[in-house]
Design a protein around this motif. Structure first.
Motif, mmCIF file in Angstrom:
data_model
loop_
_atom_site.group_PDB
_atom_site.id
_atom_site.type_symbol
_atom_site.label_atom_id
_atom_site.label_comp_id
_atom_site.label_asym_id
_atom_site.label_seq_id
_atom_site.Cartn_x
_atom_site.Cartn_y
_atom_site.Cartn_z
ATOM 1 N N UNK A 76 1.291 83.137 94.281
ATOM 2 C CA UNK A 76 2.422 82.352 94.783
ATOM 3 C C UNK A 76 3.328 81.925 93.634
ATOM 4 N N UNK A 77 2.741 81.509 92.534
ATOM 5 C CA UNK A 77 3.525 81.125 91.363
ATOM 6 C C UNK A 77 4.350 82.307 90.857
ATOM 7 N N UNK A 78 3.717 83.476 90.783
ATOM 8 C CA UNK A 78 4.435 84.687 90.353
ATOM 9 C C UNK A 78 5.604 84.962 91.294
ATOM 10 N N UNK A 79 5.337 84.858 92.584
ATOM 11 C CA UNK A 79 6.343 85.129 93.605
ATOM 12 C C UNK A 79 7.495 84.128 93.541
ATOM 13 N N UNK A 80 7.161 82.846 93.382
ATOM 14 C CA UNK A 80 8.193 81.802 93.287
ATOM 15 C C UNK A 80 9.120 82.069 92.103
ATOM 16 N N UNK A 81 8.531 82.357 90.965
ATOM 17 C CA UNK A 81 9.336 82.577 89.762
ATOM 18 C C UNK A 81 10.215 83.819 89.899
ATOM 19 N N UNK A 82 9.674 84.857 90.521
ATOM 20 C CA UNK A 82 10.472 86.075 90.720
ATOM 21 C C UNK A 82 11.611 85.812 91.694
ATOM 22 N N UNK A 83 11.346 85.088 92.757
ATOM 23 C CA UNK A 83 12.400 84.757 93.720
ATOM 24 C C UNK A 83 13.520 83.954 93.053
ATOM 25 N N UNK A 84 13.135 82.931 92.289
ATOM 26 C CA UNK A 84 14.144 82.099 91.634
ATOM 27 C C UNK A 84 14.952 82.908 90.624
ATOM 28 N N UNK A 85 14.284 83.821 89.947
ATOM 29 C CA UNK A 85 14.985 84.692 89.007
ATOM 30 C C UNK A 85 16.035 85.530 89.730
ATOM 31 N N UNK A 86 15.667 86.068 90.902
ATOM 32 C CA UNK A 86 16.595 86.904 91.668
ATOM 33 C C UNK A 86 17.755 86.088 92.255
ATOM 34 N N UNK A 87 17.519 84.804 92.497
ATOM 35 C CA UNK A 87 18.562 83.951 93.065
ATOM 36 C C UNK A 87 19.363 83.208 91.992
ATOM 37 N N UNK A 88 18.991 83.392 90.732
ATOM 38 C CA UNK A 88 19.723 82.747 89.645
ATOM 39 C C UNK A 88 19.392 81.286 89.468
ATOM 40 N N UNK A 89 18.188 80.881 89.858
ATOM 41 C CA UNK A 89 17.758 79.487 89.721
ATOM 42 C C UNK A 89 16.767 79.388 88.573
ATOM 43 N N UNK A 90 16.971 78.442 87.681
ATOM 44 C CA UNK A 90 16.058 78.245 86.557
ATOM 45 C C UNK A 90 15.095 77.105 86.867
ATOM 46 N N UNK A 91 13.835 77.326 86.533
ATOM 47 C CA UNK A 91 12.794 76.324 86.767
ATOM 48 C C UNK A 91 12.341 75.721 85.447
ATOM 49 N N UNK A 92 12.155 74.391 85.444
ATOM 50 C CA UNK A 92 11.662 73.707 84.255
ATOM 51 C C UNK A 92 10.471 72.864 84.683
ATOM 52 N N UNK A 93 9.285 73.254 84.236
ATOM 53 C CA UNK A 93 8.068 72.587 84.667
ATOM 54 C C UNK A 93 8.007 71.150 84.144
ATOM 55 N N UNK A 94 7.609 70.228 85.012
ATOM 56 C CA UNK A 94 7.421 68.837 84.592
ATOM 57 C C UNK A 94 6.365 68.794 83.489
ATOM 58 N N UNK A 95 6.694 68.157 82.398
ATOM 59 C CA UNK A 95 5.748 68.063 81.286
ATOM 60 C C UNK A 95 4.632 67.071 81.613
ATOM 61 N N UNK A 96 3.407 67.505 81.407
ATOM 62 C CA UNK A 96 2.210 66.676 81.546
ATOM 63 C C UNK A 96 1.946 66.214 82.986
ATOM 64 N N UNK A 97 2.374 67.025 83.968
ATOM 65 C CA UNK A 97 2.123 66.667 85.365
ATOM 66 C C UNK A 97 0.620 66.618 85.648
ATOM 67 N N UNK A 98 0.282 65.891 86.703
ATOM 68 C CA UNK A 98 -1.126 65.763 87.097
ATOM 69 C C UNK A 98 -1.316 66.148 88.560
ATOM 70 N N UNK A 99 -2.560 66.305 88.963
ATOM 71 C CA UNK A 99 -2.898 66.625 90.351
ATOM 72 C C UNK A 99 -2.414 65.502 91.271
ATOM 73 N N UNK A 100 -1.933 65.875 92.453
ATOM 74 C CA UNK A 100 -1.438 64.886 93.413
ATOM 75 C C UNK A 100 -2.559 64.237 94.212
ATOM 76 N N UNK A 101 -3.785 64.736 94.065
ATOM 77 C CA UNK A 101 -4.910 64.193 94.820
ATOM 78 C C UNK A 101 -5.198 64.920 96.113
ATOM 79 N N UNK A 102 -4.165 65.582 96.660
ATOM 80 C CA UNK A 102 -4.297 66.414 97.853
ATOM 81 C C UNK A 102 -5.053 65.698 98.972
ATOM 82 N N UNK A 103 -5.774 66.461 99.785
ATOM 83 C CA UNK A 103 -6.489 65.885 100.930
ATOM 84 C C UNK A 103 -7.595 64.939 100.491
ATOM 85 N N UNK A 104 -8.221 65.240 99.371
ATOM 86 C CA UNK A 104 -9.396 64.466 98.960
ATOM 87 C C UNK A 104 -9.045 63.020 98.642
#
Length: 500
Positions: free
Chosen positions: A232-260
């Motif tokens: 999914x990450x590969x796909x997201x980055x390829x899609x954004x590349x094709x649409x001309x959108x640049x992604x900048x990853x949040x520095x030092x992000x953490x897990x959101x905790x999800x369902x648990x």
């Protein structure tokens, strides 16, 4: 079971936590009728509400139902009295864990083992270490052979790398902040939830965000996109590349905790994503793409909670050392696509998908709770279909587009997951779909990885490839199936694309 009426203190505690006035529940049964896991429960949602209403809170705490609840929020979304039913299930479960007044059902053991394993690895490193989670879960439950074949396949595909899982430093730098979050989450909240009153709720979509080619937006991949959902990450980055959108990853992000987190500790479920909100604000992002529907849901609801609660803002300040203004808006992949000019997307389509018959599957967390998510109609969303049509494919009209697939219980409740995904696949097949489109790695896992086991049990549906929406956008814009990692899916997915 003997009924023991306690004082009203437990009921008052639930009212403070959820904002409910339980006398407003008139037992219409709509919550139970819509609950995807209701058939597995001894006390489905309406009965849990009645037990609380009548003062039998301890009996509610002992229900097996708490360990089958998926957290899809269908019950809350459809309640005509605006009751926080899903929140009641979470709050009763949290009370049961703290008090030890708890079900002895096997489901409790399996689900608790999963949540404990999940949160332990997050507390240790700040991010979910998937291999550590699996190892811990299997040791706790002695389910050593479960998903062994799938695990081997993911190792071959490069989604799991045992060597880097042991040696890599995929951890948060400020781990002290993570420990503070867990310690604060163990304390009682002093601010009651806003009171909920019966109101007529109608959905009105939020204004679309504005995304233009050349724009840089933040990126919150979440834990799974660096592991089992690497495709999914590969796909997201390829899609954004094709649409001309640049992604900048949040520095030092953490897990959101999800369902648990939200299934066991409400404050933890807010403070973990709140730290990401603070980081996004500090790093100057207006928008942050969160491709995982579960991560997006946690981030959006945490931002809303922060804006409403001074207590939470003060606790976050004690962790981060500064105020958080909640300026950064976390958005999903569908909002990115909706936020672009449709003509801009169409002019980039060089390889139309030629009438591929697809079932657009939103799942539950992209559209619920609709007062927080505000993206699309929570009962009959259509925005994914509009994108698919623009790419040249043919979305089918079907009935299960927002029914839950089982979400994060895929390890602990495998049989239930297969039952739920069978209903989804059967309805999609009957209505002419040849494959699924999703915008969530959890949905993809349950529909793709669990599909073989589901088909063996039911033997009445054929193979159905499962595509991320980003796969299809990128390929329609000229990327090859290999460039979006279709070869890393469990159900073969390249044939359908090439045949159309």
């Amino acid at each position: 079971m003997e009924h023991t009426i306690r004082t009203d203190s437990l009921k008052r505690q639930l009212e403070q936590t959820t904002g409910n006035h339980y006398a407003c529940c008139y037992q219409c049964g709509k919550c139970t009728a819509g609950c995807p896991a209701g058939g597995f429960m001894d006390n489905p949602p309406a009965r849990i509400m009645r037990l609380v209403q009548a003062g039998y809170v301890e009996e509610a705490m002992q229900s097996d139902s708490l360990w089958y609840c998926i957290g899809c929020m269908t019950c809350t979304a459809r309640c005509p009295q605006n009751m926080e039913i899903a929140g009641t299930m979470d709050a009763v479960r949290e009370m049961a864990l703290k008090s030890g007044i708890i079900s002895s059902d096997k489901a409790k053991k399996l689900v608790t083992a999963f949540h404990t394993s999940f949160l332990n690895t997050v507390r240790k490193s700040g991010r979910l270490q998937e291999l550590a989670l699996v190892n811990s879960y299997k040791l706790r439950t002695r389910t050593f052979l479960q998903d062994a074949g799938a695990g081997l396949k993911m190792i071959k595909q490069g989604k799991i790398n045992p060597v880097t899982a042991i040696t890599a430093k995929e951890t948060v730098e400020q781990k002290g902040q993570i420990e503070k979050i867990f310690k604060i989450a163990e304390q009682e909240s002093h601010t009651a939830a806003p009171k909920r009153k019966p109101v007529k709720r109608t959905f009105k979509a939020n204004e679309p965000v504005r995304i233009t080619p050349g724009m840089t937006i933040g990126y919150y991949p979440g834990c799974s996109l660096s592991g089992t959902a690497k495709d999914y990450d590969i796909s997201i980055r390829k899609m954004c590349d094709r649409l001309g959108i640049r992604l900048h990853e949040i520095e030092d992000w953490n897990c959101c905790g999800a369902s648990s987190a939200h299934a066991t500790n409400h404050k933890l479920s807010v403070l973990l994503p709140a730290r990401n909100q603070a980081l996004a604000d500090q790093q100057g992002f207006d928008y942050v793409l969160a491709p995982c529907a579960a991560c997006l849901n946690r981030q959006v609801t945490a931002r809303k909670a922060l804006m409403e609660s001074e207590e939470l803002r003060n606790e976050l300040k004690s962790i981060m050392g500064r105020d958080t203004e909640c300026k950064a808006q976390f958005i999903g992949i569908m909002q990115v696509l909706e936020g672009m000019d449709p003509e801009e997307i169409k002019k980039r389509v060089t390889h139309p998908l030629k009438d591929m018959p697809l079932a657009c599957y939103y799942g539950c967390l992209l559209v619920r709770p609709f007062d927080a998510m505000g993206y699309d109609d929570p009962e009959n969303p259509t925005k994914m279909e509009a994108i698919i049509e623009a790419l040249g494919a043919k979305p089918v009209d079907w009935a299960y587009k927002v029914e839950c697939c089982g979400a994060g219980l895929t390890m602990a409740q495998q049989e239930m997951i297969e039952d739920l995904t069978h209903k989804i696949a059967k309805n999609a097949t009957v209505n002419g779909a040849g494959g699924f489109v999703v915008a969530c790695p959890l949905c993809h896992t349950n529909l793709d990885m669990r599909q073989e086991g589901m088909r063996k049990r039911y033997n009445d549906v054929g193979e159905m490839p499962v595509y991320y929406i980003s796969d299809l956008v990128a390929m329609a814009c000229g990327a090859s199936p290999e460039e979006v990692a279709l070869d890393k899916h469990f159900v073969p997915a390249t044939g359908m694309v090439r045949n159309h």
